[in-house]
Scaffold this motif. Sequence first.
Motif, PDB file in Angstrom:
ATOM      1  N   GLY A   1      20.808  52.014 -49.326  1.00  0.00           N
ATOM      2  CA  GLY A   1      19.939  51.092 -50.048  1.00  0.00           C
ATOM      3  C   GLY A   1      19.650  51.527 -51.477  1.00  0.00           C
ATOM      4  O   GLY A   1      18.677  51.075 -52.075  1.00  0.00           O
ATOM      5  N   HIS A   2      20.499  52.385 -52.054  1.00  0.00           N
ATOM      6  CA  HIS A   2      20.288  52.871 -53.418  1.00  0.00           C
ATOM      7  C   HIS A   2      20.941  51.989 -54.487  1.00  0.00           C
ATOM      8  O   HIS A   2      20.722  52.210 -55.675  1.00  0.00           O
ATOM      9  CB  HIS A   2      20.810  54.296 -53.552  1.00  0.00           C
ATOM     10  N   LEU A   3      21.718  51.009 -54.058  1.00  0.00           N
ATOM     11  CA  LEU A   3      22.346  50.079 -55.010  1.00  0.00           C
ATOM     12  C   LEU A   3      21.645  48.729 -54.886  1.00  0.00           C
ATOM     13  O   LEU A   3      21.819  48.016 -53.893  1.00  0.00           O
ATOM     14  CB  LEU A   3      23.843  49.921 -54.722  1.00  0.00           C
ATOM     15  N   PRO A   4      20.842  48.343 -55.874  1.00  0.00           N
ATOM     16  CA  PRO A   4      20.105  47.091 -55.777  1.00  0.00           C
ATOM     17  C   PRO A   4      21.040  45.878 -55.808  1.00  0.00           C
ATOM     18  O   PRO A   4      21.988  45.825 -56.589  1.00  0.00           O
ATOM     19  CB  PRO A   4      19.196  47.106 -57.008  1.00  0.00           C
ATOM     20  N   GLY A   5      20.776  44.943 -54.939  1.00  0.00           N
ATOM     21  CA  GLY A   5      21.547  43.707 -54.899  1.00  0.00           C
ATOM     22  C   GLY A   5      22.806  43.782 -54.062  1.00  0.00           C
ATOM     23  O   GLY A   5      23.506  42.790 -53.898  1.00  0.00           O
ATOM     24  N   VAL A   6      23.116  44.956 -53.515  1.00  0.00           N
ATOM     25  CA  VAL A   6      24.327  45.103 -52.697  1.00  0.00           C
ATOM     26  C   VAL A   6      23.916  45.084 -51.238  1.00  0.00           C
ATOM     27  O   VAL A   6      23.058  45.856 -50.806  1.00  0.00           O
ATOM     28  CB  VAL A   6      25.057  46.429 -53.036  1.00  0.00           C
ATOM     29  N   THR A   7      24.523  44.161 -50.499  1.00  0.00           N
ATOM     30  CA  THR A   7      24.221  44.061 -49.074  1.00  0.00           C
ATOM     31  C   THR A   7      25.520  44.121 -48.291  1.00  0.00           C
ATOM     32  O   THR A   7      26.595  43.819 -48.823  1.00  0.00           O
ATOM     33  CB  THR A   7      23.503  42.751 -48.719  1.00  0.00           C
ATOM     34  N   LYS A   8      25.415  44.495 -47.053  1.00  0.00           N
ATOM     35  CA  LYS A   8      26.572  44.563 -46.179  1.00  0.00           C
ATOM     36  C   LYS A   8      26.988  43.133 -45.810  1.00  0.00           C
ATOM     37  O   LYS A   8      26.154  42.309 -45.443  1.00  0.00           O
ATOM     38  CB  LYS A   8      26.239  45.368 -44.929  1.00  0.00           C
ATOM     39  N   ALA A   9      28.264  42.875 -45.930  1.00  0.00           N
ATOM     40  CA  ALA A   9      28.761  41.530 -45.615  1.00  0.00           C
ATOM     41  C   ALA A   9      28.848  41.335 -44.115  1.00  0.00           C
ATOM     42  O   ALA A   9      29.184  42.258 -43.374  1.00  0.00           O
ATOM     43  CB  ALA A   9      30.145  41.333 -46.240  1.00  0.00           C
ATOM     44  N   SER A  10      28.502  40.137 -43.669  1.00  0.00           N
ATOM     45  CA  SER A  10      28.671  39.797 -42.258  1.00  0.00           C
ATOM     46  C   SER A  10      29.013  38.308 -42.187  1.00  0.00           C
ATOM     47  O   SER A  10      28.406  37.497 -42.851  1.00  0.00           O
ATOM     48  CB  SER A  10      27.389  40.095 -41.479  1.00  0.00           C
ATOM     49  N   TRP A  11      29.988  37.977 -41.341  1.00  0.00           N
ATOM     50  CA  TRP A  11      30.373  36.580 -41.186  1.00  0.00           C
ATOM     51  C   TRP A  11      30.894  36.319 -39.813  1.00  0.00           C
ATOM     52  O   TRP A  11      31.069  37.143 -39.004  1.00  0.00           O
ATOM     53  CB  TRP A  11      31.405  36.155 -42.243  1.00  0.00           C
TER      54      TRP A  11
END
Length: 101
Positions: free
Chosen positions: A91-101
């Motif tokens: 969670g140290h990179l703001p705006g980056v989330t794990k992709a899920s689909w």
Amino acid sequence: MAKKSSIVKNEKRFEKAKKFLSIRRSLRKASINMKLSEEERTQAFLKLQKLPKSTCLNRVVRRCGLTGRPRGHLRHFGLSRIAVRELAHKGHLPGVTKASW
């Protein structure tokens, strides 16, 4: 983690490339300028060839800012793919989330 010598060598190469950037650009433009005589273009090309190899900006390798890893470099972050993944999971990179689909 990359060897410190590799990282330092790459930094020196980048500094040298910055130093000779204007010289290389002017010689390159002169060597392909069709308005100049053939002899002038040849002289410019020969001067360009006599410059050290390490002054060429193409020889500089983009490396990870944390580990110095030369492969899998993501320009947007300035980090390798592995470092980006680890920091994103923490969670140290703001705006980056794990992709899920």
